[in-house]
Write a protein that holds these residues in place. Structure first.
Motif, PDB file in Angstrom:
ATOM      1  N   SER A 177     129.083 -47.299  -3.201  1.00  0.00           N
ATOM      2  CA  SER A 177     129.252 -47.093  -1.762  1.00  0.00           C
ATOM      3  C   SER A 177     128.243 -46.070  -1.229  1.00  0.00           C
ATOM      4  O   SER A 177     127.840 -46.135  -0.078  1.00  0.00           O
ATOM      5  N   TYR A 178     127.798 -45.142  -2.113  1.00  0.00           N
ATOM      6  CA  TYR A 178     126.878 -44.107  -1.613  1.00  0.00           C
ATOM      7  C   TYR A 178     125.503 -44.645  -1.247  1.00  0.00           C
ATOM      8  O   TYR A 178     124.735 -43.953  -0.592  1.00  0.00           O
ATOM      9  N   LEU A 179     125.207 -45.893  -1.618  1.00  0.00           N
ATOM     10  CA  LEU A 179     123.953 -46.492  -1.113  1.00  0.00           C
ATOM     11  C   LEU A 179     123.975 -46.533   0.412  1.00  0.00           C
ATOM     12  O   LEU A 179     122.940 -46.459   1.061  1.00  0.00           O
ATOM     13  N   GLY A 180     125.172 -46.634   0.967  1.00  0.00           N
ATOM     14  CA  GLY A 180     125.353 -46.687   2.415  1.00  0.00           C
ATOM     15  C   GLY A 180     124.965 -45.382   3.099  1.00  0.00           C
ATOM     16  O   GLY A 180     124.906 -45.328   4.327  1.00  0.00           O
ATOM     17  N   ARG A 181     124.699 -44.343   2.312  1.00  0.00           N
ATOM     18  CA  ARG A 181     124.310 -43.049   2.913  1.00  0.00           C
ATOM     19  C   ARG A 181     122.798 -42.936   3.099  1.00  0.00           C
ATOM     20  O   ARG A 181     122.315 -42.028   3.766  1.00  0.00           O
ATOM     21  N   ILE A 182     122.040 -43.860   2.498  1.00  0.00           N
ATOM     22  CA  ILE A 182     120.578 -43.803   2.672  1.00  0.00           C
ATOM     23  C   ILE A 182     120.254 -44.527   3.983  1.00  0.00           C
ATOM     24  O   ILE A 182     119.714 -45.641   4.006  1.00  0.00           O
ATOM     25  N   THR A 183     120.596 -43.899   5.084  1.00  0.00           N
ATOM     26  CA  THR A 183     120.557 -44.586   6.380  1.00  0.00           C
ATOM     27  C   THR A 183     119.135 -44.861   6.866  1.00  0.00           C
ATOM     28  O   THR A 183     118.947 -45.557   7.859  1.00  0.00           O
ATOM     29  N   THR A 184     118.148 -44.295   6.163  1.00  0.00           N
ATOM     30  CA  THR A 184     116.748 -44.575   6.502  1.00  0.00           C
ATOM     31  C   THR A 184     116.306 -45.961   6.025  1.00  0.00           C
ATOM     32  O   THR A 184     115.265 -46.461   6.456  1.00  0.00           O
ATOM     33  N   LEU A 185     117.087 -46.594   5.134  1.00  0.00           N
ATOM     34  CA  LEU A 185     116.658 -47.859   4.524  1.00  0.00           C
ATOM     35  C   LEU A 185     116.455 -48.968   5.552  1.00  0.00           C
ATOM     36  O   LEU A 185     117.338 -49.245   6.362  1.00  0.00           O
ATOM     37  N   SER A 186     115.307 -49.614   5.503  1.00  0.00           N
ATOM     38  CA  SER A 186     115.138 -50.833   6.294  1.00  0.00           C
ATOM     39  C   SER A 186     115.030 -52.056   5.381  1.00  0.00           C
ATOM     40  O   SER A 186     115.243 -53.178   5.824  1.00  0.00           O
ATOM     41  N   TYR A 187     114.721 -51.826   4.109  1.00  0.00           N
ATOM     42  CA  TYR A 187     114.553 -52.934   3.158  1.00  0.00           C
ATOM     43  C   TYR A 187     115.300 -52.575   1.868  1.00  0.00           C
ATOM     44  O   TYR A 187     115.047 -51.534   1.272  1.00  0.00           O
ATOM     45  N   LEU A 188     116.218 -53.432   1.461  1.00  0.00           N
ATOM     46  CA  LEU A 188     116.965 -53.187   0.223  1.00  0.00           C
ATOM     47  C   LEU A 188     117.056 -54.489  -0.569  1.00  0.00           C
ATOM     48  O   LEU A 188     117.627 -55.479  -0.099  1.00  0.00           O
ATOM     49  N   ASN A 189     116.466 -54.500  -1.738  1.00  0.00           N
ATOM     50  CA  ASN A 189     116.463 -55.706  -2.560  1.00  0.00           C
ATOM     51  C   ASN A 189     116.997 -55.389  -3.951  1.00  0.00           C
ATOM     52  O   ASN A 189     116.390 -54.622  -4.700  1.00  0.00           O
ATOM     53  N   ILE A 190     118.159 -55.978  -4.290  1.00  0.00           N
ATOM     54  CA  ILE A 190     118.704 -55.774  -5.636  1.00  0.00           C
ATOM     55  C   ILE A 190     118.926 -57.123  -6.330  1.00  0.00           C
ATOM     56  O   ILE A 190     119.719 -57.242  -7.249  1.00  0.00           O
ATOM     57  N   GLN A 191     118.201 -58.150  -5.865  1.00  0.00           N
ATOM     58  CA  GLN A 191     118.443 -59.499  -6.376  1.00  0.00           C
ATOM     59  C   GLN A 191     118.195 -59.632  -7.880  1.00  0.00           C
ATOM     60  O   GLN A 191     117.478 -58.827  -8.486  1.00  0.00           O
ATOM     61  N   ASN A 192     118.800 -60.642  -8.476  1.00  0.00           N
ATOM     62  CA  ASN A 192     118.613 -60.933  -9.900  1.00  0.00           C
ATOM     63  C   ASN A 192     118.877 -59.742 -10.812  1.00  0.00           C
ATOM     64  O   ASN A 192     118.025 -59.305 -11.575  1.00  0.00           O
ATOM     65  N   ASN A 193     120.103 -59.217 -10.689  1.00  0.00           N
ATOM     66  CA  ASN A 193     120.609 -58.229 -11.629  1.00  0.00           C
ATOM     67  C   ASN A 193     121.990 -58.692 -12.057  1.00  0.00           C
ATOM     68  O   ASN A 193     122.297 -59.886 -11.919  1.00  0.00           O
ATOM     69  N   MET A 194     122.810 -57.791 -12.575  1.00  0.00           N
ATOM     70  CA  MET A 194     124.146 -58.193 -13.021  1.00  0.00           C
ATOM     71  C   MET A 194     125.220 -57.391 -12.305  1.00  0.00           C
ATOM     72  O   MET A 194     126.258 -57.084 -12.876  1.00  0.00           O
ATOM     73  N   PHE A 195     124.934 -57.025 -11.063  1.00  0.00           N
ATOM     74  CA  PHE A 195     125.926 -56.263 -10.304  1.00  0.00           C
ATOM     75  C   PHE A 195     127.172 -57.115 -10.086  1.00  0.00           C
ATOM     76  O   PHE A 195     127.084 -58.317  -9.817  1.00  0.00           O
ATOM     77  N   SER A 196     128.344 -56.476 -10.207  1.00  0.00           N
ATOM     78  CA  SER A 196     129.602 -57.203 -10.028  1.00  0.00           C
ATOM     79  C   SER A 196     130.509 -56.421  -9.086  1.00  0.00           C
ATOM     80  O   SER A 196     130.126 -55.380  -8.560  1.00  0.00           O
ATOM     81  N   GLY A 197     131.699 -56.935  -8.903  1.00  0.00           N
ATOM     82  CA  GLY A 197     132.622 -56.287  -7.969  1.00  0.00           C
ATOM     83  C   GLY A 197     132.334 -56.724  -6.546  1.00  0.00           C
ATOM     84  O   GLY A 197     131.524 -57.624  -6.315  1.00  0.00           O
ATOM     85  N   THR A 198     132.972 -56.081  -5.616  1.00  0.00           N
ATOM     86  CA  THR A 198     132.813 -56.479  -4.218  1.00  0.00           C
ATOM     87  C   THR A 198     131.609 -55.777  -3.593  1.00  0.00           C
ATOM     88  O   THR A 198     131.135 -54.776  -4.109  1.00  0.00           O
ATOM     89  N   VAL A 199     131.146 -56.342  -2.501  1.00  0.00           N
ATOM     90  CA  VAL A 199     130.040 -55.729  -1.765  1.00  0.00           C
ATOM     91  C   VAL A 199     130.626 -54.565  -0.967  1.00  0.00           C
ATOM     92  O   VAL A 199     131.545 -54.772  -0.184  1.00  0.00           O
ATOM     93  N   PRO A 200     130.138 -53.341  -1.171  1.00  0.00           N
ATOM     94  CA  PRO A 200     130.803 -52.217  -0.486  1.00  0.00           C
ATOM     95  C   PRO A 200     130.617 -52.285   1.029  1.00  0.00           C
ATOM     96  O   PRO A 200     129.501 -52.486   1.515  1.00  0.00           O
ATOM     97  N   PRO A 201     131.700 -52.114   1.775  1.00  0.00           N
ATOM     98  CA  PRO A 201     131.620 -52.157   3.236  1.00  0.00           C
ATOM     99  C   PRO A 201     130.672 -51.086   3.779  1.00  0.00           C
ATOM    100  O   PRO A 201     130.087 -51.259   4.840  1.00  0.00           O
ATOM    101  N   GLU A 202     130.490 -50.020   3.006  1.00  0.00           N
ATOM    102  CA  GLU A 202     129.630 -48.910   3.453  1.00  0.00           C
ATOM    103  C   GLU A 202     128.198 -49.349   3.726  1.00  0.00           C
ATOM    104  O   GLU A 202     127.473 -48.684   4.461  1.00  0.00           O
ATOM    105  N   LEU A 203     127.767 -50.470   3.131  1.00  0.00           N
ATOM    106  CA  LEU A 203     126.400 -50.937   3.413  1.00  0.00           C
ATOM    107  C   LEU A 203     126.242 -51.234   4.904  1.00  0.00           C
ATOM    108  O   LEU A 203     125.138 -51.241   5.438  1.00  0.00           O
TER     109      LEU A 203
END
Ligand SMILES: *[C@@H]1O[C@H](CO)[C@@H](O)[C@H](O)[C@H]1NC(C)=O
Ligand SMILES: *[C@@H]1O[C@H](CO)[C@@H](O)[C@H](O)[C@H]1NC(C)=O
Ligand SMILES: *[C@@H]1O[C@H](CO)[C@@H](O)[C@H](O)[C@H]1NC(C)=O
Ligand SMILES: *[C@@H]1O[C@H](CO)[C@@H](O)[C@H](O)[C@H]1NC(C)=O
Ligand SMILES: *[C@@H]1O[C@H](CO)[C@@H](O)[C@H](O)[C@H]1NC(C)=O
Ligand SMILES: *[C@@H]1O[C@H](CO)[C@@H](O)[C@H](O)[C@H]1NC(C)=O
Ligand SMILES: *[C@@H]1O[C@H](CO)[C@@H](O)[C@H](O)[C@H]1NC(C)=O
Length: 336
Positions: free
Chosen positions: A134-160
């Motif tokens: 969820s703390y990725l949601g604190r990097i509010t400067t982000l305009s581009y975020l790419n985490i494709q093709n990994n093994m992340f699981s669980g739900t997508v955090p609403p904080e994004l």
């Protein structure tokens, strides 16, 4: 001795603040990057490109008051790095771009990253796992975020949804489950790709309010329900991919409001026929792929008005009527 001094002096002209040299070497150690040391020129460039323009490059900005250089970008794509995501980037306070695309990095996203001012973050195509924190949601400067093709699981955090500057979000090909979060309504997303995951539930209506959207990819999930009428408002949409889901209902007539659409993929989407005749109003289409429309049959769609269509796939769609002559001009045509 004199020569040695001269070389060091020259190196210092473009040299980093000493604490950033240390931080950069820590970053290298954490990534498993070999070959960097304190005595070499670690900055390759002083111009920050709008997007990464090299696979192996460190960009420093040397225009700060006092003349010290600071690291503003690290691009290490396809470098066979097999370490972990470097928590030491927290010690590079001016870092804006981090691109670690296509390595063998494993582990989790470090909590230290929440304190960075990153604008461009690409960690796609690695072996990263765990939850998207969820703390990725604190990097509010982000305009581009790419985490494709990994093994992340669980739900997508609403904080994004708190990433108010985010324009491009790519979560393609992970093991994410749960619903599409309902908290992204206030983003300015232009490109949203969450295909090839295990998402369930309906497409939330609020997606229709993100009128900045140009490309929406939801393919290969377990999404259900009908296409919400609110999507009619996505008038700037150029690409829509809905294939391999469990949607119900018809492909709605309102698709005609997506006048800019060039790519429409609805293979095995779960929809029922017929193909709406309003498809002929999507005059900018170049790629159209429809398959497995269940139930009621369709007349062959009239695509005479779509001059630029290059790729057409209409398979397993229970089409009736005469085969339209104009279809024979398609560069790549599959009608099965
Ligand atoms: C940047 O510098 C490193 C270390 O000297 C070098 O290995 C790399 O090839 C350079 N990259 C570019 C794009 O010049
Ligand atoms: C470098 O930093 C200076 C001072 O903060 C800033 O004005 C300038 O825009 C920066 N240049 C680049 C290319 O980031
Ligand atoms: C969709 O759900 C079915 C039944 O629960 C499951 O077998 C299938 O693997 C799921 N597909 C995806 C892409 O998550
Ligand atoms: C659609 O849902 C059914 C159960 O309702 C399931 O068996 C099937 O695997 C799902 N299809 C996809 C593509 O996930
Ligand atoms: C489309 O947007 C307009 C203006 O914001 C709004 O009044 C309308 O209800 C929206 N349409 C749908 C179907 O949600
Ligand atoms: C179609 O594409 C052309 C050229 O890319 C563009 O100028 C135009 O605005 C697009 N939209 C429509 C509705 O023709
Ligand atoms: C194909 O569509 C016709 C109606 O146009 C319908 O009668 C028929 O059952 C459909 N076939 C299949 C396999 O769904």
């Amino acid at each position: 001795m004199f020569c040695m001094g001269a070389i060091i002096l020259e190196a210092q002209d473009l040299s980093l603040a000493p604490d950033e040299v240390g931080a950069l070497l820590e970053v290298a150690t954490q990534l498993g990057k070999k070959g960097w040391n304190r005595n070499m020129q670690l900055c390759n460039d002083t111009i920050l490109p709008t997007e990464p323009d090299a696979d192996n490059k460190v960009v420093c900005n040397c225009s700060f008051p006092g003349g010290a250089c600071h690291v503003v970008a690290i691009y290490l794509k396809r470098q066979d790095l097999d370490g972990t995501l470097p928590k030491a980037i927290e010690k590079l306070p001016h870092l804006k771009h981090l691109d670690l695309w296509a390595n063998y990095l494993s582990g989790k996203i470090p909590s230290e990253w929440a304190n960075t001012k990153l604008e461009y973050l690409s960690i796609g195509v690695n072996n990263l796992a765990g939850k998207i924190p969820s703390y990725l949601g604190r990097i509010t400067t982000l305009s581009y975020l790419n985490i494709q093709n990994n093994m992340f699981s669980g739900t997508v955090p609403p904080e994004l949804g708190g990433l108010v500057n985010l324009e491009n979000l790519d979560l393609w090909a992970n093991y994410l489950s749960g619903n599409i979060p309902s908290e992204w309504a206030n983003t300015k997303l232009e490109i949203l790709s969450i295909g090839v995951n295990h998402l369930t539930g309906k497409i939330p209506s609020y997606l229709g309010n993100i009128t900045t959207l140009r490309a929406l990819t939801l393919s290969a999930n377990n999404l259900t329900g009908e296409l919400p009428p609110a999507l009619i408002n996505l008038t700037g949409l150029k690409e829509l991919r809905l294939s391999s889901n469990n949607f119900t209902g018809r492909i709605p007539d309102f698709i005609q409001s997506w006048k800019q659409l060039d790519t429409l993929e609805i293979q095995a989407g779960g929809f029922t026929g017929p193909i709406p005749s309003s498809i002929s109003l999507l005059t900018n289409l170049t790629d159209l792929k429809i398959s497995n429309l269940l139930g009621d049959g369709s007349e062959f769609p009239n695509l005479e008005s779509i001059a630029g269509i290059k790729y057409l796939l209409l398979s397993n769609c229970n089409l009736s009527g005469n085969f339209p002559i104009e279809l024979t001009r398609m560069a790549q045509l599959k009608i099965l």
